[in-house]
Design a protein around this motif. Structure first.
Motif, short mmCIF file in Angstrom:
data_model
loop_
_atom_site.label_atom_id
_atom_site.label_comp_id
_atom_site.label_asym_id
_atom_site.label_seq_id
_atom_site.Cartn_x
_atom_site.Cartn_y
_atom_site.Cartn_z
N ALA A 22 -70.49 43.14 64.20
CA ALA A 22 -71.02 44.00 65.34
C ALA A 22 -70.16 43.98 66.50
CB ALA A 22 -72.38 43.78 65.64
N GLY A 23 -70.05 44.85 67.26
CA GLY A 23 -69.26 44.67 68.55
C GLY A 23 -67.82 44.72 67.80
N GLY A 24 -66.81 43.94 68.75
CA GLY A 24 -65.64 43.96 68.59
C GLY A 24 -65.29 43.11 67.19
N GLU A 40 -70.29 50.84 69.59
CA GLU A 40 -70.39 49.68 69.69
C GLU A 40 -70.68 48.90 70.93
OE1 GLU A 40 -70.80 47.20 67.04
OE2 GLU A 40 -70.56 49.09 65.89
N TYR A 41 -70.57 49.92 72.04
CA TYR A 41 -70.70 49.75 73.34
C TYR A 41 -71.90 50.62 73.94
CZ TYR A 41 -66.46 46.83 73.80
OH TYR A 41 -65.78 45.73 73.44
N ALA A 54 -55.35 40.60 66.41
CA ALA A 54 -54.94 41.22 67.63
C ALA A 54 -55.97 42.11 68.04
CB ALA A 54 -53.75 42.06 67.82
N VAL A 55 -56.63 42.76 67.40
CA VAL A 55 -57.79 43.63 67.86
C VAL A 55 -58.93 42.78 68.37
CG1 VAL A 55 -59.42 45.53 67.34
CG2 VAL A 55 -56.93 45.72 66.94
N ALA A 56 -59.11 41.77 67.62
CA ALA A 56 -60.24 40.84 67.87
C ALA A 56 -60.18 40.17 69.19
CB ALA A 56 -60.41 39.89 66.76
N ALA A 57 -58.36 39.83 69.57
CA ALA A 57 -58.32 39.01 70.59
C ALA A 57 -58.61 40.14 71.93
CB ALA A 57 -56.78 38.64 70.80
N LEU A 58 -58.21 41.39 71.77
CA LEU A 58 -58.09 42.37 72.74
C LEU A 58 -59.72 42.57 73.17
CD1 LEU A 58 -56.99 44.59 74.46
CD2 LEU A 58 -57.28 46.18 72.29
N LEU A 59 -60.48 42.65 72.38
CA LEU A 59 -61.70 42.76 72.40
C LEU A 59 -62.58 41.48 72.78
CD1 LEU A 59 -62.51 45.50 69.66
CD2 LEU A 59 -62.16 45.96 72.13
N ARG A 60 -61.89 40.29 72.80
CA ARG A 60 -62.41 39.06 73.09
C ARG A 60 -63.60 38.66 71.84
NH1 ARG A 60 -63.04 41.53 78.65
NH2 ARG A 60 -60.76 41.32 79.38
N ASP A 61 -63.19 38.95 70.75
CA ASP A 61 -64.15 38.51 69.72
C ASP A 61 -63.64 37.61 68.61
OD1 ASP A 61 -66.57 39.28 70.28
OD2 ASP A 61 -66.54 41.20 69.52
#
Length: 193
Positions: free
Chosen positions: A82-84, A141-142, A186-193
């Motif tokens: 879920a989310g990021g 998601e948001y 990289a996407v997980a890092a961007l979204l802080r997940d």
């Protein structure tokens, strides 16, 4: 339909659906999309085909979009988390599907400059479509208000797509091996997940 019909009008013409279907089949078979040959298969002249689907570059991109739509829908429907985490999963799996499609890699390698221009430029219908899909995914998601997006959603969706592109096309851009796992990280890092 007039020769200056809009792209929406072109896409709505039944002949364009058949033409794009033929182009998609040829593209996935690793064959060159030949407008004259497809026009002959459809029993029309090349001018009619051009009115239906635009020029060869537009036709090729339409075929790729027709592959991308169901691929993204399938990936989103089975995404984990879920989310990021979910968005990163979609990004990684979409990157993987793009990298592992032999017919797509063959086309990229045959004319890399044209491929990058058609797929990654601001005017690219494919990029616009994928950005829209990620923007909708981000909205979902948001939507519950849990956590704040690090950027406005249209900008964030665009950035996610550019991250995916950078790892899918890394061999053409920087001479590195394409790597779908890095796209997801990289996407997980961007979204802080």
């Amino acid at each position: 339909m007039s020769p200056k019909a809009s792209s929406a009008e072109k896409a709505d013409h039944p002949g364009s659906w058949k033409a794009v279907g033929l182009a998609r089949a040829k593209f996935m078979a690793g064959e060159r999309i030949d407008m004259q040959g497809i026009a002959a298969e459809l029993g029309v002249d090349r001018t009619t085909l051009f009115r239906w689907v635009g020029n060869r570059d537009q036709f090729v991109v339409s075929a790729i979009v027709s592959i991308t739509v169901p691929t993204l829908k399938r990936i989103i429907a089975s995404a984990k988390g879920a989310g990021g985490k979910r968005i990163a999963d979609v990004a990684e799996r979409y990157a993987r599907a793009s990298i592992e499609a032999d017919y797509f890699r063959k086309w990229l390698e045959s004319d890399p400059e044209r491929a990058l221009r058609l797929l990654t430029s601001k005017a690219s219908p494919l990029q616009q479509h994928v950005v829209t899909v990620f923007e909708q995914l981000l909205e979902e998601e948001y939507a519950d208000g849990e956590g704040a997006a690090p950027l406005p959603l249209p900008d964030l969706a665009y950035l996610i797509v550019r991250i995916i592109e950078s790892f899918v096309f890394s061999d053409l851009i920087a001479g590195n091996d394409p790597d779908w796992t890095k796209a997801g990280m990289a996407v997980a890092a961007l979204l802080r997940d």
